[in-house]
Design a protein around this motif. Structure first.
Motif, PDB file in Angstrom:
ATOM      1  N   VAL A 128       6.172   3.187  -0.202  1.00  0.00           N
ATOM      2  CA  VAL A 128       6.267   1.731  -0.038  1.00  0.00           C
ATOM      3  C   VAL A 128       7.221   1.141  -1.066  1.00  0.00           C
ATOM      4  O   VAL A 128       8.045   0.268  -0.755  1.00  0.00           O
ATOM      5  CB  VAL A 128       4.866   1.087  -0.151  1.00  0.00           C
ATOM      6  CG1 VAL A 128       4.967  -0.415  -0.396  1.00  0.00           C
ATOM      7  CG2 VAL A 128       4.055   1.361   1.110  1.00  0.00           C
ATOM      8  N   ASN A 162       4.551  10.320   5.147  1.00  0.00           N
ATOM      9  CA  ASN A 162       4.332   8.990   4.569  1.00  0.00           C
ATOM     10  C   ASN A 162       5.645   8.229   4.399  1.00  0.00           C
ATOM     11  O   ASN A 162       5.698   7.014   4.607  1.00  0.00           O
ATOM     12  CB  ASN A 162       3.621   9.114   3.220  1.00  0.00           C
ATOM     13  CG  ASN A 162       2.116   9.247   3.361  1.00  0.00           C
ATOM     14  OD1 ASN A 162       1.503   8.564   4.173  1.00  0.00           O
ATOM     15  ND2 ASN A 162       1.510  10.112   2.569  1.00  0.00           N
ATOM     16  N   ALA A 172       6.204   4.759   6.287  1.00  0.00           N
ATOM     17  CA  ALA A 172       6.451   3.566   5.468  1.00  0.00           C
ATOM     18  C   ALA A 172       7.767   2.902   5.875  1.00  0.00           C
ATOM     19  O   ALA A 172       7.871   1.671   5.906  1.00  0.00           O
ATOM     20  CB  ALA A 172       6.476   3.940   3.989  1.00  0.00           C
ATOM     21  N   VAL A 227      -0.836  -1.366  -0.036  1.00  0.00           N
ATOM     22  CA  VAL A 227      -1.421  -0.055   0.223  1.00  0.00           C
ATOM     23  C   VAL A 227      -2.945  -0.178   0.130  1.00  0.00           C
ATOM     24  O   VAL A 227      -3.490  -0.475  -0.935  1.00  0.00           O
ATOM     25  CB  VAL A 227      -0.910   1.000  -0.777  1.00  0.00           C
ATOM     26  CG1 VAL A 227      -1.623   2.333  -0.558  1.00  0.00           C
ATOM     27  CG2 VAL A 227       0.603   1.171  -0.628  1.00  0.00           C
ATOM     28  N   LEU A 283       1.975   7.411  -0.527  1.00  0.00           N
ATOM     29  CA  LEU A 283       2.235   6.210   0.262  1.00  0.00           C
ATOM     30  C   LEU A 283       2.686   5.060  -0.633  1.00  0.00           C
ATOM     31  O   LEU A 283       3.599   4.308  -0.272  1.00  0.00           O
ATOM     32  CB  LEU A 283       0.989   5.822   1.051  1.00  0.00           C
ATOM     33  CG  LEU A 283       1.149   4.626   1.994  1.00  0.00           C
ATOM     34  CD1 LEU A 283       2.232   4.889   3.037  1.00  0.00           C
ATOM     35  CD2 LEU A 283      -0.174   4.299   2.679  1.00  0.00           C
ATOM     36  N   ALA A 284       2.058   4.927  -1.803  1.00  0.00           N
ATOM     37  CA  ALA A 284       2.463   3.870  -2.735  1.00  0.00           C
ATOM     38  C   ALA A 284       3.918   4.064  -3.159  1.00  0.00           C
ATOM     39  O   ALA A 284       4.695   3.100  -3.245  1.00  0.00           O
ATOM     40  CB  ALA A 284       1.542   3.865  -3.956  1.00  0.00           C
TER      41      ALA A 284
END
Length: 513
Positions: A379, A344, A348, A159, A375-376
């Motif tokens: 992921v 997101n 992802a 990220v 986003l983290a």
């Protein structure tokens, strides 16, 4: 296994057990003479099982509802059979069975929920560790060196969080944002320039403050060669090359172990498609000794070429399989008026399925506040799921912020004499004063200011994260006299808490949704 339940839940329990992969010979259901399983007690369970002692002993395990009150240890000893409390909610039964198969031991005293959370947490912790180890084993190269190095791998995308228009902010604002991004899960932090004016001195100063202090690699995404030159002198780990002038500078000055992101705009090739030109540029840079080259075919905004650009990523991956890819998902989240956590999650999933190695995002607007953390999390969720070869669902990590995965709502029937409540008159002015409520996002807390009537400044200022605790502290200090004022304050505190959690703007006396 013998599952004990009440009449109302029996059919649903049978359906859940069947869907959990149990064969008919592995379980049975005993429907007790009670409608609601939550009304069961240890004494009631004894009365249900005692007449069926011989049958019960034919089972390896008796599972009673998690809401059952009391200790079932003595009942188990008297009947000579193992009895445990299952989950309180039927939707957790599949995980309960999976945990049993893996040897987790449950309790005759505590509901299975607590142990399931520990089991799920430990299992996912080990899974994240395996994903991380696999990322290192299958890395193409690393960005950065030493303790801050990060593996570029298809196992889990990195990220990359950009402080967009970093030169427009104060240095303190950039440092604060960068630290927040890292705390929220960013693997790499990039300082962005802007096309209006080159500010090499400021970029250099910012990068000097960031490098070695964030615990992650640091990069630059600038339009002007002078800014990129300043960044290279500061020893940045990652450089974005978006035009020919910056490319020429990088070729002359950048150390060959610097990670470089190239886009179609940097390619000077004519008579070629953007994919061919980008692939050709990557090959040229590798021949010149740059071993860490990343291609970014550029993801376009929705309805402005998004689908075609995703196809470009697929085409590039097929034609140049050895070249790591970056996908700028911020180009989508910034240009669609939809809650970004869901966007997101989908992006992802697409990226992980494609094997994209880096995902770039920003928080350049109010609605994208929190995108780095989202986003983290996306992921982490999708990488675990891909590693296990399953869809990204049924993990404790999720991006369900506004909706629930399964319903746990209490249901009932309205009585004939229900009190229908309409809109009542506004809250009366409290003799003890009034409150102003606001959200401090920098410190992650709800702020409540108390004013005495007629005073321009607060006599008390409270800061906290839990609405009930704040309200109790205010009540303890005797700052509320009227009950309807207390109800009003409680409502505002809860609204502020929801706004803090979701990223929604909080404005006192206005609806959140």
């Amino acid at each position: 296994m013998l599952f004990v339940t009440g009449r109302l839940a029996s059919e649903m329990l049978r359906r859940v057990l069947e869907e959990s992969g149990l064969s008919p010979g592995e379980y049975d259901v005993l429907v007790a003479d009670v409608d609601v399983a939550a009304f069961m007690t240890a004494t009631f369970i004894r009365r249900v099982l005692e007449p069926r002692r011989d049958i019960v002993r034919g089972f390896d395990l008796v599972v009673v509802p998690g809401f059952t009150r009391g200790d079932l240890s003595q009942v188990a000893r008297e009947l000579g059979v193992s009895i445990v409390k299952g989950p309180r909610f039927l939707q957790d039964i599949p995980l309960f069975i999976k945990a049993l198969r893996e040897g987790v031991r449950f309790s005759p005293v505590e509901p299975a929920d607590t142990l399931l959370e520990g089991y799920r947490s430990q299992r996912e912790k080990e899974l994240v560790k395996r994903v991380e180890e696999s990322s290192w084993e299958k890395r193409v190269f690393t960005i950065g060196s030493g303790p801050v190095a990060k593996p570029v791998s298809r196992v889990r995308p990195l990220v990359v969080a950009e402080v967009s228009d970093g030169v427009e902010l104060s240095e303190e604002e950039v440092v604060t944002a960068a630290k927040r991004f890292v705390e929220n899960g960013a693997d790499v932090v990039v300082v962005g320039g802007e096309a209006g004016e080159d500010r090499p001195v400021k970029i250099g100063s910012i990068l000097r403050r960031l490098r070695g202090r964030l615990g992650v690699p640091v990069g630059v995404d600038a339009y002007y060669p002078s800014e990129v030159e300043a960044a290279i002198k500061e020893g940045v780990d990652l450089v974005f090359v978006s035009n020919g002038e910056v490319l020429d500078l990088v070729r002359r000055l950048a150390p060959r172990d610097t990670a470089i992101v190239v886009t179609p705009g940097a390619s000077k090739a004519s008579g070629q498609s953007s994919i061919e030109g980008l692939g050709g540029l990557v090959s040229e840079l590798r021949r010149e000794g740059f071993a860490k080259v990343i291609a970014d075919p550029v993801l376009h905004p929705p309805l402005m070429g998004l689908l075609e650009s995703i196809k470009s990523y697929i085409d590039f991956r097929e034609r140049f399989p050895d070249t790591p890819l970056m996908m700028g998902v911020g180009n989508v989240t910034e240009f669609i008026d939809a809650d970004c956590h869901g966007v997101n999650a989908v992006l992802a999933s697409i990226a992980v399925e494609l094997g994209v190695e880096l995902l770039l995002t920003t928080e350049g607007s109010t609605k994208t506040r929190g995108c780095v953390g989202e986003l983290a999390k996306a992921v982490r969720l999708t990488s675990m799921a891909r590693y296990e070869g399953k869809p990204p669902k049924d993990y404790s990590v999720n991006l369900l912020y506004l909706k629930s995965k399964r319903s746990r709502e209490a249901r009932g029937t309205l009585p004939v004499n229900v009190v229908r409540v309409g809109l009542l008159e506004p809250v009366r002015l409290d003799p003890r004063g009034f409150f102003k409520v606001w959200v401090d996002r920098e410190h992650g807390c709800i702020v409540v200011e108390h004013y005495k009537t007629g005073e321009s400044g607060p006599d008390y200022v409270f800061c906290g994260t839990e609405p009930v605790s704040i309200g109790r502290e205010i009540a303890r200090r005797g700052l509320i006299e009227l009950l309807d004022h207390a109800i009003y304050l409680g409502s505002e505190l809860q609204k502020a808490w929801i706004a803090l959690k979701t990223g929604k703007d909080y404005v006192q006396d206005e609806d959140l949704f």
